[in-house]
Design an enzyme around this catalytic site. Structure first.
Site, mmCIF file in Angstrom:
data_model
loop_
_atom_site.group_PDB
_atom_site.id
_atom_site.type_symbol
_atom_site.label_atom_id
_atom_site.label_comp_id
_atom_site.label_asym_id
_atom_site.label_seq_id
_atom_site.Cartn_x
_atom_site.Cartn_y
_atom_site.Cartn_z
ATOM 1 N N HIS A 149 35.959 -1.041 0.184
ATOM 2 C CA HIS A 149 35.401 -0.755 1.516
ATOM 3 C C HIS A 149 34.992 -2.050 2.199
ATOM 4 O O HIS A 149 33.902 -2.574 1.974
ATOM 5 C CB HIS A 149 34.186 0.176 1.390
ATOM 6 C CG HIS A 149 33.680 0.671 2.709
ATOM 7 N ND1 HIS A 149 33.000 1.853 2.845
ATOM 8 C CD2 HIS A 149 33.736 0.164 3.960
ATOM 9 C CE1 HIS A 149 32.664 2.046 4.106
ATOM 10 N NE2 HIS A 149 33.108 1.020 4.811
ATOM 11 N N LEU A 183 37.983 -6.131 7.875
ATOM 12 C CA LEU A 183 38.537 -7.479 8.086
ATOM 13 C C LEU A 183 38.745 -7.787 9.565
ATOM 14 O O LEU A 183 39.071 -8.907 9.919
ATOM 15 C CB LEU A 183 39.838 -7.650 7.299
ATOM 16 C CG LEU A 183 39.696 -7.552 5.772
ATOM 17 C CD1 LEU A 183 41.050 -7.771 5.092
ATOM 18 C CD2 LEU A 183 38.678 -8.551 5.234
ATOM 19 N N ARG A 184 38.611 -6.787 10.414
ATOM 20 C CA ARG A 184 38.557 -6.967 11.885
ATOM 21 C C ARG A 184 39.854 -7.401 12.547
ATOM 22 O O ARG A 184 39.896 -7.492 13.775
ATOM 23 C CB ARG A 184 37.448 -7.968 12.270
ATOM 24 C CG ARG A 184 36.071 -7.666 11.715
ATOM 25 C CD ARG A 184 35.541 -6.333 12.172
ATOM 26 N NE ARG A 184 34.120 -6.159 11.865
ATOM 27 C CZ ARG A 184 33.506 -4.999 11.820
ATOM 28 N NH1 ARG A 184 34.172 -3.884 12.049
ATOM 29 N NH2 ARG A 184 32.230 -4.919 11.551
ATOM 30 N N ASN A 214 39.255 0.525 11.349
ATOM 31 C CA ASN A 214 38.632 0.485 12.685
ATOM 32 C C ASN A 214 38.801 -0.876 13.364
ATOM 33 O O ASN A 214 37.842 -1.535 13.737
ATOM 34 C CB ASN A 214 37.164 0.904 12.629
ATOM 35 C CG ASN A 214 36.328 -0.003 11.763
ATOM 36 O OD1 ASN A 214 36.843 -0.677 10.876
ATOM 37 N ND2 ASN A 214 35.037 -0.035 12.012
ATOM 38 N N ASP A 256 36.295 5.705 9.053
ATOM 39 C CA ASP A 256 35.016 5.029 8.820
ATOM 40 C C ASP A 256 34.465 4.422 10.109
ATOM 41 O O ASP A 256 35.199 3.840 10.900
ATOM 42 C CB ASP A 256 35.181 3.923 7.776
ATOM 43 C CG ASP A 256 33.858 3.274 7.434
ATOM 44 O OD1 ASP A 256 32.888 4.019 7.199
ATOM 45 O OD2 ASP A 256 33.789 2.038 7.419
ATOM 46 N N HIS A 296 33.020 8.667 5.967
ATOM 47 C CA HIS A 296 31.739 8.134 6.459
ATOM 48 C C HIS A 296 30.965 9.365 6.917
ATOM 49 O O HIS A 296 31.280 9.951 7.944
ATOM 50 C CB HIS A 296 32.004 7.156 7.610
ATOM 51 C CG HIS A 296 30.763 6.643 8.291
ATOM 52 N ND1 HIS A 296 30.663 5.359 8.753
ATOM 53 C CD2 HIS A 296 29.582 7.229 8.591
ATOM 54 C CE1 HIS A 296 29.469 5.188 9.306
ATOM 55 N NE2 HIS A 296 28.791 6.310 9.229
ATOM 56 N N HIS A 305 29.636 4.578 1.249
ATOM 57 C CA HIS A 305 28.240 4.125 1.366
ATOM 58 C C HIS A 305 27.207 5.248 1.287
ATOM 59 O O HIS A 305 26.504 5.523 2.263
ATOM 60 C CB HIS A 305 28.032 3.293 2.629
ATOM 61 C CG HIS A 305 28.783 3.750 3.864
ATOM 62 N ND1 HIS A 305 28.700 5.028 4.333
ATOM 63 C CD2 HIS A 305 29.625 3.092 4.703
ATOM 64 C CE1 HIS A 305 29.451 5.137 5.415
ATOM 65 N NE2 HIS A 305 30.027 3.985 5.655
ATOM 66 N N ASP A 343 31.038 -2.607 1.951
ATOM 67 C CA ASP A 343 30.965 -2.298 3.390
ATOM 68 C C ASP A 343 30.757 -3.592 4.188
ATOM 69 O O ASP A 343 29.968 -3.643 5.137
ATOM 70 C CB ASP A 343 29.870 -1.278 3.720
ATOM 71 C CG ASP A 343 30.008 -0.728 5.148
ATOM 72 O OD1 ASP A 343 31.027 -1.030 5.813
ATOM 73 O OD2 ASP A 343 29.098 -0.022 5.594
ATOM 74 N N HIS A 366 30.029 -9.511 12.060
ATOM 75 C CA HIS A 366 29.896 -9.553 13.519
ATOM 76 C C HIS A 366 29.577 -10.990 13.912
ATOM 77 O O HIS A 366 29.083 -11.767 13.093
ATOM 78 C CB HIS A 366 28.772 -8.629 13.991
ATOM 79 C CG HIS A 366 29.038 -7.177 13.752
ATOM 80 N ND1 HIS A 366 29.986 -6.468 14.449
ATOM 81 C CD2 HIS A 366 28.496 -6.316 12.865
ATOM 82 C CE1 HIS A 366 30.004 -5.212 14.011
ATOM 83 N NE2 HIS A 366 29.112 -5.095 13.044
#
Ligand SMILES: [Zn+2]
Lengths: 312, 431
Positions: free
Chosen positions: B62, B65-66, B96, B154, B181, B234, B307, B311
């Protein structure tokens, strides 16, 4: 005794001595407000900026006058929360004001903790003039000042805070300040507007107004945000008024010399009946005057004044 | 020429190994485990693991990596470097991204980028619904066929029970796990922290524990009726644990994972309004942590995951209400888990290692998680005595959002080997 902190962000964590220092300092300040010429040179050359992200004529004007009565240069900045959603702006704005040589920033913000963020990034002293549902320390102090003025003490009093405690920063500052000063604090409101774990904080919670008022020395009525009803937090304003509105009949439950407070502006006929708001046992206008005095005391103490009351 | 890892305590729960031994790696594979003192020549590369633990490469099922679309927060390159520094040899990437990984193209993109820029193995997780907007199923069978290892929305829980049911049925058909999630979006709406004493004190909108448990219950019932494999991401509340435990007794195919911050911090950490503590699900109460520990102890929860949610510093440098949720977790996961679970006596060493290796691999059907002879040589060497203060100085992730800066932690991964190639040595990432 002098003020020891850089900022005033909340009443939680302030000692009894610190609260007493502010309240004691406010008394001579109130004398100044009663004079013909309301001006002392105490804060000449000091600058106070009121940075308000939420509209509030009452609190803003109170701070502004407090500064002006002591000859500080006061500036108002009305920033709308919608145009400043991102926090870099708050930090950047703070740094800009800092660079201009601001001594004190008074901030009102819709987000809990915003004054704490600002305080971390500026050299100026920061006063929290209300942050989200967190704290409104100067309101708490002026409420306590008013109670002490009328009752001569805070210790041992039973104070009932009535209304939307969940969203109220006034309630929280009152709770912390009054508990520190040795008062018993009760809160009362619909269960949907009471936050959890109040008992852990040392506060008795009631949903029955009659029980909550039983033997109370002071009732502090919170302003009900009517839009909470649209959000479904209580069924109708009519029912709220019937279940939780403060009226003469209900006040009979309290001590005969009960004192009624309201931070204003009031929804008359909803949270408070007309004849209660205007009665002698209500100190709602007095609170406004005391608000200026308490804010003068805080500005004075934060600018290095000591609590001797030498402001002439 | 071979690579030898000499003299370490080899813990390979998949094969029931827990002994001092050498490992021989050849051509990217585990060649043998034993005593090779005499066989090592000058030409061989040797890693001295005396006093250290040698485990299968850690697997994180989980993480975020954006890439694509949110490269300012993280890329596959930086995220996998962070993974390597954290001792992970494989990570599963949540979908996501921007766009959401909800098609074959998305899955292939991640494999291609990982091939070109990744330092460790990357396995894409596909979205359950198109755009993860909870309305229509994504092309799950297509994605499964080209290598999506599981499915999840998620970050945006599937609000409609009918859609979640279809997703579980579809996942059952293609034999993949749905990672859920669990959060009732309406109940959690506008919430920024756990609802309890601290949300009352701080005047921040709370997220009730029930918001999670309600969805855990729903998804268990739906998975049960669909005969599907469900994995709860999570897990953070005592009630969720209870529901999972009961479902397992009934024979429902449900597992759950725990993240380091949910063990290491309570909601009290939010005092001071530091946005690094804003995470979803939120930091919970002591009682919840106690329940997570006992669930890891008794085997109700078998998987540890990060998780990892990076950011930018700018996004987190704001009022608590406005900050995005998430902690950058890959680089501190092992020492935090170690403190909370091994030093605290919650898990035995083999079950702890299993929760970071073979258990996640088995659950999603991933290669790895074992030191079996012939398996790819993904290996992590940990120095249980190594003490380090968490700083951002050598931090590899672009996400500097960690509440653990300044903490002195013990037990750190010191060497990470992926397919026989050393990608982290002496805490330094290589390549
Ligand atoms: Zn999630």
């Amino acid at each position: 005794m002098a003020w020891q902190h850089k900022d005033l962000l909340g009443l939680r964590g302030l000692s009894k001595q610190e609260i007493e220092l502010i309240l004691d300092t406010a008394a001579p300040m109130k004398d100044i407000i009663g004079r013909d010429i309301k001006k002392v040179p105490t804060l000449r050359g000091k600058s106070v900026i009121c940075l308000f992200y939420e509209a509030s004529t009452r609190t803003r004007t109170s701070f502004e006058l407090a500064g002006k009565f002591m000859s500080a240069d006061t500036v108002n900045i009305a920033a709308s929360s919608s145009s400043v959603v991102k926090g870099e702006s708050l930090i950047d704005t703070g740094k800009t004001l800092d660079a201009m040589g601001t001594d004190i920033i008074v901030i009102r913000h819709a987000a809990s903790g915003a004054p704490h963020l600002l305080a971390k990034h500026v050299k100026a002293r920061v006063i929290n003039a209300g942050d989200g549902a967190h704290e409104h320390p100067t309101q708490g102090l002026l409420d306590m000042y008013t109670i002490r003025e009328r009752k001569g003490r805070l210790e041992g009093l039973t104070v009932t805070i009535l209304g939307d405690v969940l969203h109220s920063r006034v309630a929280r500052s009152n709770i912390w300040g009054l508990r520190t000063m040795g008062a018993d604090v009760r809160v009362c409101g619909p269960s949907t507007l009471l936050p959890p774990e109040l008992a852990t904080i040392g506060v008795q919670a009631f949903t029955c107004i009659e029980e909550a008022l039983d033997g109370a020395d002071v009732v502090n009525v919170l302003r009900l945000q009517l839009e909470r009803q649209k959000k479904g937090l209580f069924p109708t304003i009519r029912e709220y008024a019937r279940q939780f509105g403060l009226n003469q009949e209900r006040l009979k439950r309290c001590k005969p010399d009960v004192l009624v407070l309201h931070p204003g502006p009031m929804n008359r006929g909803v949270e408070i009946a007309d004849d209660v708001a205007d009665a002698d046992f209500a100190a709602i206008e007095e609170q406004v005057t005391n608000g200026v005095a308490v804010r003068m005391a805080i500005l004075y103490l934060m600018m290095g004044g000591s609590g001797s009351g030498a402001v002439h | 020429m071979a690579l030898y890892i000499k003299g370490g305590r080899v813990i390979d729960p998949a094969n029931g190994i827990n002994k001092i031994a050498d490992i021989k790696i050849e051509e990217g594979l585990i060649a043998a485990i034993g005593d090779f003192a005499g066989a090592i020549t000058e030409a061989d590369e040797v890693i001295d693991a005396t006093g250290k633990l040698v485990t299968p490469g850690l697997i994180d099922i989980h993480c975020h990596l954006r890439e694509p679309g949110l490269e300012a927060k993280e890329t596959i390159a930086t995220g996998t470097r962070a993974a390597a520094r954290g001792g992970f040899t494989a990570v599963c990437a949540m979908p996501n991204t921007k766009p959401v990984c909800d098609s074959q193209t998305g899955v292939e993109f991640i494999y291609n980028r990982a091939q070109a820029t990744g330092l460790v193995r990357v396995y894409p997780i596909g979205a359950i619904t198109k755009g993860s907007d909870g309305q229509e199923l994504a092309e799950m069978a297509d994605m499964a066929a080209c290598g999506a290892v599981a499915f999840s929305d998620d970050g945006r829980p599937v609000p409609r029970s009918d859609i979640m049911r279809l997703g579980l049925q579809y996942a059952q058909m293609v034999d993949k796990v749905i990672i859920s999630h669990c959060e009732d979006p309406e109940l959690a709406k506008d919430g920024v922290m756990h609802e309890g004493y601290w949300s009352t004190v701080l005047g921040l909108r709370g997220i009730p524990a029930a918001a999670e448990a309600i969805m855990v219950a729903r998804d268990i019932l739906l998975a049960e009726s669909a005969g599907a494999k469900l994995h709860i991401a999570h897990v953070s509340t005592a009630r969720s644990v209870e529901l999972i435990r009961q479902a397992q007794w009934r024979g429902v195919n449900v597992t759950g994972e725990v993240c380091p911050h949910h063990l290491a911090l309570t909601d009290a950490a939010v005092e001071g309004f530091h946005t690094a503590t804003k995470v979803n699900p939120p930091l919970r109460s002591d009682k919840d942590i106690e329940a997570l520990r006992s669930a890891l102890n008794d085997g109700t929860l078998t998987i540890l995951a990060t998780d990892h949610a990076p950011h930018t510093a700018e996004e987190k440098a704001c009022e608590y209400n406005y900050a995005p949720f998430g902690i950058s977790g890959l680089e501190t996961a092992w020492p935090l888990f170690w403190r909370e679970l091994v030093e605290a006596g919650v898990m035995t060493l083999p079950s702890f290692v299993a929760a970071l290796t073979v258990a996640p691999a088995k659950r999603l059907g991933l290669p790895g998680g074992t030191l079996s002879v012939g398996a790819a040589a993904d290996v992590t060497v940990i120095d249980p005595e190594h003490t380090e203060t968490v700083t951002l100085e050598n931090w590899q992730s672009k996400g500097k959002n960690t509440p653990f800066v300044g903490q002195i932690l013990r037990s750190w991964p010191v060497t990470t080997i992926v397919g026989g190639r050393v990608v982290m040595r002496d805490r330094q990432v290589i390549g």
